[in-house]
Design a protein around this motif. Structure first.
Motif, mmCIF file in Angstrom:
data_model
loop_
_atom_site.group_PDB
_atom_site.id
_atom_site.type_symbol
_atom_site.label_atom_id
_atom_site.label_comp_id
_atom_site.label_asym_id
_atom_site.label_seq_id
_atom_site.Cartn_x
_atom_site.Cartn_y
_atom_site.Cartn_z
ATOM 1 N N LYS A 71 0.841 -1.207 0.000
ATOM 2 C CA LYS A 71 0.000 0.000 0.000
ATOM 3 C C LYS A 71 0.872 1.251 0.000
ATOM 4 C CE LYS A 71 -4.026 0.338 2.226
ATOM 5 N NZ LYS A 71 -5.057 0.548 3.272
ATOM 6 N N ALA A 72 1.928 1.242 0.799
ATOM 7 C CA ALA A 72 2.863 2.376 0.845
ATOM 8 C C ALA A 72 3.517 2.584 -0.521
ATOM 9 C CB ALA A 72 3.920 2.146 1.920
ATOM 10 N N MET A 73 3.881 1.476 -1.204
ATOM 11 C CA MET A 73 4.504 1.564 -2.527
ATOM 12 C C MET A 73 3.509 2.110 -3.561
ATOM 13 S SD MET A 73 7.697 0.860 -2.464
ATOM 14 C CE MET A 73 7.594 1.902 -1.022
ATOM 15 N N ALA A 74 2.252 1.716 -3.436
ATOM 16 C CA ALA A 74 1.227 2.240 -4.347
ATOM 17 C C ALA A 74 1.078 3.747 -4.154
ATOM 18 C CB ALA A 74 -0.118 1.542 -4.102
ATOM 19 N N ARG A 75 1.086 4.189 -2.892
ATOM 20 C CA ARG A 75 1.031 5.631 -2.601
ATOM 21 C C ARG A 75 2.256 6.339 -3.182
ATOM 22 N NH1 ARG A 75 -0.493 4.352 3.038
ATOM 23 N NH2 ARG A 75 -2.725 4.706 3.277
ATOM 24 N N PHE A 76 3.421 5.709 -3.038
ATOM 25 C CA PHE A 76 4.666 6.296 -3.532
ATOM 26 C C PHE A 76 4.595 6.524 -5.047
ATOM 27 C CE2 PHE A 76 8.750 5.831 -5.627
ATOM 28 C CZ PHE A 76 9.546 6.741 -4.953
ATOM 29 N N TRP A 77 4.175 5.498 -5.802
ATOM 30 C CA TRP A 77 4.151 5.617 -7.262
ATOM 31 C C TRP A 77 3.044 6.545 -7.731
ATOM 32 C CZ3 TRP A 77 8.314 4.940 -9.733
ATOM 33 C CH2 TRP A 77 9.268 4.037 -9.265
ATOM 34 N N ALA A 78 1.933 6.582 -7.013
ATOM 35 C CA ALA A 78 0.872 7.545 -7.341
ATOM 36 C C ALA A 78 1.398 8.968 -7.176
ATOM 37 C CB ALA A 78 -0.353 7.319 -6.452
ATOM 38 N N LYS A 79 2.161 9.185 -6.104
ATOM 39 C CA LYS A 79 2.752 10.502 -5.839
ATOM 40 C C LYS A 79 3.808 10.846 -6.892
ATOM 41 C CE LYS A 79 4.845 12.928 -1.860
ATOM 42 N NZ LYS A 79 3.871 13.973 -1.560
ATOM 43 N N PHE A 80 4.587 9.844 -7.300
ATOM 44 C CA PHE A 80 5.611 10.051 -8.334
ATOM 45 C C PHE A 80 4.959 10.507 -9.653
ATOM 46 C CE2 PHE A 80 8.073 8.397 -11.948
ATOM 47 C CZ PHE A 80 9.292 9.013 -11.728
ATOM 48 N N ILE A 81 3.863 9.860 -10.018
ATOM 49 C CA ILE A 81 3.154 10.234 -11.251
ATOM 50 C C ILE A 81 2.595 11.647 -11.126
ATOM 51 C CG2 ILE A 81 1.123 9.726 -12.686
ATOM 52 C CD1 ILE A 81 1.683 6.705 -11.903
ATOM 53 N N ASP A 82 1.969 11.925 -9.989
ATOM 54 C CA ASP A 82 1.368 13.244 -9.754
ATOM 55 C C ASP A 82 2.388 14.375 -9.732
ATOM 56 O OD1 ASP A 82 -1.350 13.260 -9.743
ATOM 57 O OD2 ASP A 82 -1.602 13.171 -7.575
ATOM 58 N N GLU A 83 3.533 14.120 -9.096
ATOM 59 C CA GLU A 83 4.492 15.202 -8.848
ATOM 60 C C GLU A 83 5.639 15.273 -9.854
ATOM 61 O OE1 GLU A 83 5.779 15.006 -4.790
ATOM 62 O OE2 GLU A 83 3.764 15.415 -4.009
ATOM 63 N N LYS A 84 5.911 14.177 -10.560
ATOM 64 C CA LYS A 84 7.034 14.153 -11.510
ATOM 65 C C LYS A 84 6.566 13.987 -12.954
ATOM 66 C CE LYS A 84 10.485 14.431 -8.528
ATOM 67 N NZ LYS A 84 11.396 15.592 -8.528
ATOM 68 N N CYS A 85 5.855 12.890 -13.221
ATOM 69 C CA CYS A 85 5.456 12.587 -14.610
ATOM 70 C C CYS A 85 4.470 13.607 -15.166
ATOM 71 C CB CYS A 85 4.855 11.193 -14.695
ATOM 72 S SG CYS A 85 5.988 9.876 -14.231
ATOM 73 N N ASN A 86 3.394 13.843 -14.441
ATOM 74 C CA ASN A 86 2.350 14.737 -14.966
ATOM 75 C C ASN A 86 2.852 16.150 -15.250
ATOM 76 O OD1 ASN A 86 0.616 12.608 -14.907
ATOM 77 N ND2 ASN A 86 -0.558 13.291 -13.142
ATOM 78 N N PRO A 87 3.564 16.801 -14.310
ATOM 79 C CA PRO A 87 4.059 18.147 -14.616
ATOM 80 C C PRO A 87 4.979 18.169 -15.843
ATOM 81 C CG PRO A 87 4.221 17.727 -12.269
ATOM 82 C CD PRO A 87 3.847 16.434 -12.910
ATOM 83 N N ALA A 88 5.824 17.131 -15.985
ATOM 84 C CA ALA A 88 6.740 17.085 -17.133
ATOM 85 C C ALA A 88 5.972 16.947 -18.443
ATOM 86 C CB ALA A 88 7.730 15.929 -16.965
ATOM 87 N N ILE A 89 4.924 16.114 -18.430
ATOM 88 C CA ILE A 89 4.111 15.923 -19.641
ATOM 89 C C ILE A 89 3.361 17.203 -19.999
ATOM 90 C CG2 ILE A 89 2.071 14.721 -20.549
ATOM 91 C CD1 ILE A 89 3.138 12.232 -18.942
ATOM 92 N N TRP A 90 2.730 17.835 -19.009
ATOM 93 C CA TRP A 90 1.974 19.064 -19.291
ATOM 94 C C TRP A 90 2.900 20.184 -19.738
ATOM 95 C CZ3 TRP A 90 -2.612 18.088 -20.437
ATOM 96 C CH2 TRP A 90 -3.368 17.150 -19.738
ATOM 97 N N GLN A 91 4.128 20.169 -19.244
ATOM 98 C CA GLN A 91 5.092 21.203 -19.620
ATOM 99 C C GLN A 91 5.376 21.177 -21.126
ATOM 100 O OE1 GLN A 91 5.971 23.476 -17.481
ATOM 101 N NE2 GLN A 91 7.316 24.583 -18.869
ATOM 102 N N ILE A 92 5.291 19.995 -21.716
ATOM 103 C CA ILE A 92 5.538 19.872 -23.160
ATOM 104 C C ILE A 92 4.540 20.722 -23.949
ATOM 105 C CG2 ILE A 92 5.457 18.271 -25.129
ATOM 106 C CD1 ILE A 92 6.490 16.105 -23.123
ATOM 107 N N ILE A 93 3.275 20.650 -23.547
ATOM 108 C CA ILE A 93 2.256 21.381 -24.317
ATOM 109 C C ILE A 93 2.158 22.840 -23.897
ATOM 110 C CG2 ILE A 93 0.217 20.844 -22.893
ATOM 111 C CD1 ILE A 93 -1.217 20.321 -25.657
ATOM 112 N N TRP A 94 2.490 23.152 -22.641
ATOM 113 C CA TRP A 94 2.339 24.543 -22.191
ATOM 114 C C TRP A 94 3.588 25.374 -22.444
ATOM 115 C CZ3 TRP A 94 -2.385 24.429 -22.450
ATOM 116 C CH2 TRP A 94 -3.214 23.572 -21.730
#
Length: 201
Positions: A71-94
Motif C-alpha cells: 500500500k505504501a509503494m502504491a502511494r509512492f508511485w501515485a505521488k511520483f506520477i502526480d508530482e514528476k510525470c504529470n508536470p513534465a508531460i503538461w510542460q511539453i504542451i504549455w
C-alpha cells in the motif's frame, strides 16, 4: 473510474474551469479545482485523497493493496506520477517551442523510471486495475491525445515497450473505456492551444 470499478452509483457534474461554479468554489475553497467528491454532503478534494477515501468507504473491488508495504509503494508511485510525470508531460504542451526540448527530455527520464517499475506486470499493482493505474490516466489516455495534437512522439513501442503494452491494456478495460472524456474534443482543445502564436517562439 474508481467508483465505477466498485459498482457505486454516482452523479457526475461537468465543470467549466474557465467559469468556476459556486458549487465548486463552495466545496473546494482551498484549491478551487476539480476533482471534488461529495459524499453525504461532505466534500473530499485532491485525486489521491479521493481515491483513498473511496477505497476505505466501499470495500468491494479494492484499488489499494491490503499489505501495508504494498500500500505504501502504491502511494509512492501515485505521488511520483502526480508530482514528476504529470508536470513534465503538461510542460511539453504549455511550454514555448524553445523550452519544449528540455521538457521532453525530462518527461522521458520520468517515464523510463515508471516503465522500470512496471517490469513484467500487467498493471502497476498486479493483474487488475489499481490506484496507480487510475492516477496514471494522464499517461494511459491524455498523453496519446497530446502526442497527436503536438506531433511529438514521446511514448512509442520502440522507446517504451512495457509502458506501451500497459497503455493498450489500460484503455481496453471496460471500466476505463466507459469513463474517458470525448477524445475529439480534447484533441481540438490541445491543437488550438499548441498552435497559438504565443507558443511558437
Amino acid at each position: 473510474m474508481a467508483l465505477k470499478h466498485k459498482g457505486v452509483e454516482y452523479e457526475f457534474i461537468d465543470e467549466d474551469l474557465a467559469n468556476k461554479s459556486p458549487l465548486l468554489l463552495q466545496h473546494n475553497p482551498v484549491h478551487k479545482k476539480v476533482p471534488v467528491l461529495l459524499h453525504n454532503g461532505k466534500p473530499i478534494a485532491e485525486s489521491v485523497v479521493i481515491l483513498e477515501y473511496i477505497d476505505e468507504t466501499w470495500k468491494t473491488n479494492p484499488i489499494f493493496p491490503k499489505h501495508p508495504y504494498e500500500k505504501a509503494m502504491a502511494r509512492f508511485w501515485a505521488k511520483f506520477i502526480d508530482e514528476k510525470c504529470n508536470p513534465a508531460i503538461w510542460q511539453i504542451i504549455w511550454s514555448r517551442e524553445k523550452e519544449r526540448e528540455k521538457a521532453i527530455e525530462e518527461a522521458i527520464v520520468h517515464l523510463k523510471t515508471l516503465e522500470n517499475e512496471l517490469k513484467d506486470k500487467k498493471f502497476f499493482v498486479g493483474e487488475t486495475i489499481g490506484v496507480v493505474d487510475i492516477v496514471a490516466n494522464s499517461i494511459g489516455f491524455w498523453l496519446g491525445v497530446i502526442q497527436e495534437a503536438t506531433g511529438i512522439e514521446l511514448v512509442t513501442k520502440e522507446r517504451f515497450p512495457i509502458l506501451s503494452n500497459w497503455i493498450d491494456e489500460y484503455v481496453s478495460c471496460s471500466v476505463i473505456k466507459e469513463n474517458l472524456p470525448p477524445r475529439d474534443k480534447l484533441l481540438a482543445a490541445f491543437k488550438s492551444r499548441f498552435n497559438a502564436p504565443a507558443w511558437k517562439y
